[in-house]
Design an enzyme around this catalytic site. Structure first.
Site, mmCIF file in Angstrom:
data_model
loop_
_atom_site.group_PDB
_atom_site.id
_atom_site.type_symbol
_atom_site.label_atom_id
_atom_site.label_comp_id
_atom_site.label_asym_id
_atom_site.label_seq_id
_atom_site.Cartn_x
_atom_site.Cartn_y
_atom_site.Cartn_z
ATOM 1 N N ASN A 159 0.826 -1.220 0.000
ATOM 2 C CA ASN A 159 0.000 0.000 0.000
ATOM 3 C C ASN A 159 0.853 1.261 0.000
ATOM 4 O O ASN A 159 0.422 2.300 -0.470
ATOM 5 C CB ASN A 159 -0.970 0.014 1.189
ATOM 6 C CG ASN A 159 -0.281 -0.219 2.511
ATOM 7 O OD1 ASN A 159 0.341 -1.260 2.714
ATOM 8 N ND2 ASN A 159 -0.366 0.743 3.410
ATOM 9 N N GLN A 187 -4.694 -3.855 -2.435
ATOM 10 C CA GLN A 187 -4.129 -2.859 -3.356
ATOM 11 C C GLN A 187 -3.906 -3.421 -4.754
ATOM 12 O O GLN A 187 -3.670 -2.661 -5.689
ATOM 13 C CB GLN A 187 -2.814 -2.303 -2.787
ATOM 14 C CG GLN A 187 -2.979 -1.553 -1.484
ATOM 15 C CD GLN A 187 -3.781 -0.254 -1.626
ATOM 16 O OE1 GLN A 187 -4.063 0.208 -2.730
ATOM 17 N NE2 GLN A 187 -4.174 0.325 -0.500
ATOM 18 N N SER A 206 -11.008 -5.419 -0.713
ATOM 19 C CA SER A 206 -11.775 -4.290 -0.160
ATOM 20 C C SER A 206 -12.365 -3.472 -1.303
ATOM 21 O O SER A 206 -11.626 -2.989 -2.172
ATOM 22 C CB SER A 206 -10.819 -3.418 0.664
ATOM 23 O OG SER A 206 -11.458 -2.214 1.033
ATOM 24 N N HIS A 208 -13.734 -0.423 -1.595
ATOM 25 C CA HIS A 208 -13.518 1.014 -1.817
ATOM 26 C C HIS A 208 -12.142 1.347 -2.365
ATOM 27 O O HIS A 208 -11.873 2.486 -2.740
ATOM 28 C CB HIS A 208 -13.798 1.815 -0.534
ATOM 29 C CG HIS A 208 -12.760 1.700 0.535
ATOM 30 N ND1 HIS A 208 -11.838 2.686 0.765
ATOM 31 C CD2 HIS A 208 -12.495 0.726 1.445
ATOM 32 C CE1 HIS A 208 -11.056 2.331 1.794
ATOM 33 N NE2 HIS A 208 -11.442 1.145 2.211
ATOM 34 N N THR A 243 -26.218 -9.220 8.767
ATOM 35 C CA THR A 243 -26.974 -9.103 7.517
ATOM 36 C C THR A 243 -26.068 -8.586 6.403
ATOM 37 O O THR A 243 -25.374 -7.583 6.581
ATOM 38 C CB THR A 243 -28.160 -8.130 7.714
ATOM 39 O OG1 THR A 243 -28.917 -8.591 8.831
ATOM 40 C CG2 THR A 243 -29.034 -8.050 6.481
ATOM 41 N N CYS A 331 -3.323 4.996 7.513
ATOM 42 C CA CYS A 331 -3.531 4.846 8.948
ATOM 43 C C CYS A 331 -2.292 5.160 9.768
ATOM 44 O O CYS A 331 -2.244 4.870 10.937
ATOM 45 C CB CYS A 331 -4.040 3.458 9.272
ATOM 46 S SG CYS A 331 -3.757 2.297 8.015
HETATM 47 N N1 PLP Z 1 -5.135 -3.978 3.680
HETATM 48 C C1 PLP Z 1 -4.446 -3.137 2.890
HETATM 49 C C2 PLP Z 1 -3.259 -3.631 2.130
HETATM 50 C C3 PLP Z 1 -4.852 -1.803 2.757
HETATM 51 O O1 PLP Z 1 -4.162 -0.968 1.977
HETATM 52 C C4 PLP Z 1 -5.985 -1.370 3.491
HETATM 53 C C5 PLP Z 1 -6.421 0.046 3.422
HETATM 54 O O2 PLP Z 1 -5.670 0.968 3.682
HETATM 55 C C6 PLP Z 1 -6.659 -2.282 4.293
HETATM 56 C C7 PLP Z 1 -6.210 -3.577 4.370
HETATM 57 C C8 PLP Z 1 -7.894 -1.884 5.067
HETATM 58 O O3 PLP Z 1 -8.998 -1.856 4.199
HETATM 59 P P1 PLP Z 1 -10.478 -1.503 4.707
HETATM 60 O O4 PLP Z 1 -10.565 -0.022 4.701
HETATM 61 O O5 PLP Z 1 -11.391 -2.117 3.675
HETATM 62 O O6 PLP Z 1 -10.675 -2.124 6.023
#
Ligand code: PLP
Length: 394
Positions: A159, A187, A206, A208, A243, A331
């Site tokens: 990421n 990613q 994921s 989004h 759900t 994060c």
């Molecule tokens: N794993 C990776 C490699 C990510 O880049 C991210 C998001 O920053 C996540 C997990 C977390 O994703 P989510 O926002 O869907 O929990």
């Protein structure tokens, strides 16, 4: 009075989150309006919602290269999927088992595995670009000794730097040694072809990150596994209670299909634009270091370390110039991100740990133009060479 139009922001933070794809929006709205019923119900409208849910499962499995839709468990995102996996493995592996992680895993993997395997997390080595090759993995597997290895987890694409890990080869090493292999493909998905991912035992995704809605993701599991450690209702064949977010799931699958359909052209154009930006950056800011610059990386990602600079100040300057970038992982703070990258690879790229460094990550989308890439690196170079403002104490 005519309202002034704000100039369009250049969004170079797709690795944090991507704008909603029109196909996802359409699927989300259609599902939320017409199929809002609970797929677990017994009446006709509920069973139509269930058909749609199962159709989404089939389509997603097909994109990942699996002919077994039952391997898909829908979750509320990648963090939820990684937690589900860690809890399951932690509850089912023999006491004293180990898990092996790469040193660049996302906190969504590191934290739940650390909680489910206290004292049992082993890190692989990696090269100066953060790449874990077969030899690094074999060495880590040998170092674990006689302990059971519940799982090896190496993300498909980083990421922060976008580094591509050789996950097909790593999955092969694990298969040969009878160890389950997991990849967090959050990613990778939507940026590079997904068709081989089902060769891994476990895969996280994921929505989004590739133009699907927020709050939806999935875990691809080995066929027939009974999950442990997750408590709740019987949804998802008893593997994950709650759900199902059907509009989100429909949107996620539509976005991924759309991204897959236009992927070849997007990769070619994206790589060319990013490489031209790197060439320009090297001319303008010779001291800058491209993170994982010696390895294959995602076409959309460029992480740059600027020795002596301050991540937050660089990102703020870019923001004022209309460019949304980040200082690394969404994060962590800029300083923490840069420190993590330098700790994993720094000594080998010529920066001693402890030396202050700034880091900026640009992560483009399919809509990003070559001109936007150039504007971003020009602005970074100008910001990095500008003197910090003088603080008046008077
Ligand atoms: N794993 C990776 C490699 C990510 O880049 C991210 C998001 O920053 C996540 C997990 C977390 O994703 P989510 O926002 O869907 O929990």
């Amino acid at each position: 009075m005519v309202a002034e139009r704000a100039p369009r922001m250049i969004h170079l933070d797709h690795n944090a989150t991507a704008p909603l794809h029109p196909a996802a929006r359409e699927a989300w709205l259609e599902t939320a309006d017409r199929h809002w019923h609970n797929p677990s119900g017994l009446h006709g409208a509920a069973s139509r919602a269930r058909d749609l849910l199962e159709g989404c499962r089939e389509r997603l499995a097909a994109i990942l290269g699996s002919d077994d839709p039952a391997r898909i468990v829908f979750t509320s995102g990648a963090t939820a999927a990684d937690n589900l996996l860690a809890r399951h493995l932690g509850s089912s592996a023999p006491p004293g088992s180990a898990v092996i992680l790469s040193p660049i895993e996302h906190p969504a993997v590191v934290a739940p595995f650390a909680a489910s395997f206290p004292g049992g997390v082993v890190e692989t080595g990696c090269d100066a670009d953060g790449v874990v090759d077969g030899a690094c993995l074999e060495a880590a597997l040998d170092a674990v000794g006689g302990r059971t290895v519940a799982c090896v987890s190496v993300m498909a694409a980083g990421n922060e730097s976008g580094v591509l890990e050789p996950w097909p080869a790593l999955a092969g090493v694990c298969r040969a040694r009878g160890v389950p292999f997991h990849t967090d493909a959050s990613q990778w998905l939507g940026k590079l072809p997904a068709a081989d991912l089902a060769r891994c035992d476990w895969v996280t995704g994921s929505g989004h990150k590739f133009g699907g809605p927020r709050g939806v993701g999935f875990l691809l599991a080995p066929a027939g596994v009974r999950f442990r450690g997750d408590l709740g209702g019987p949804q998802e064949s008893g593997r994950h209670g709650g759900t199902e977010n059907l509009p989100g799931i429909a949107g996620m699958v539509a976005a991924l299909e759309a991204r897959e359909a236009s992927m070849a052209a997007t990769i070619a154009a994206g790589e060319a634009a990013r490489d031209a930006a790197i060439a320009a950056l090297r001319r303008m800011l010779p001291g800058a270091i491209v993170v994982s610059g010696g390895a294959e990386r995602l076409w959309n990602t460029l992480a740059v370390i600027v020795p002596g600079a301050d991540s937050r100040r660089l990102v703020a300057t870019l923001d004022r110039a209309g460019i949304a970038a980040s200082s690394g992982s969404a994060c962590s703070s800029g300083a923490a991100s840069a420190a993590r990258v330098v700790a994993a690879t720094g000594a080998r790229i010529g920066i001693a740990p402890g030396v202050p460094v700034g880091m900026v990550r640009f992560s483009a989308g399919p809509e990003t133009t070559a001109e936007e890439w150039l504007r971003a690196v020009e602005t970074l170079a100008t910001a990095a060479t500008a003197r910090p403002p003088r603080v008046s104490l008077g």
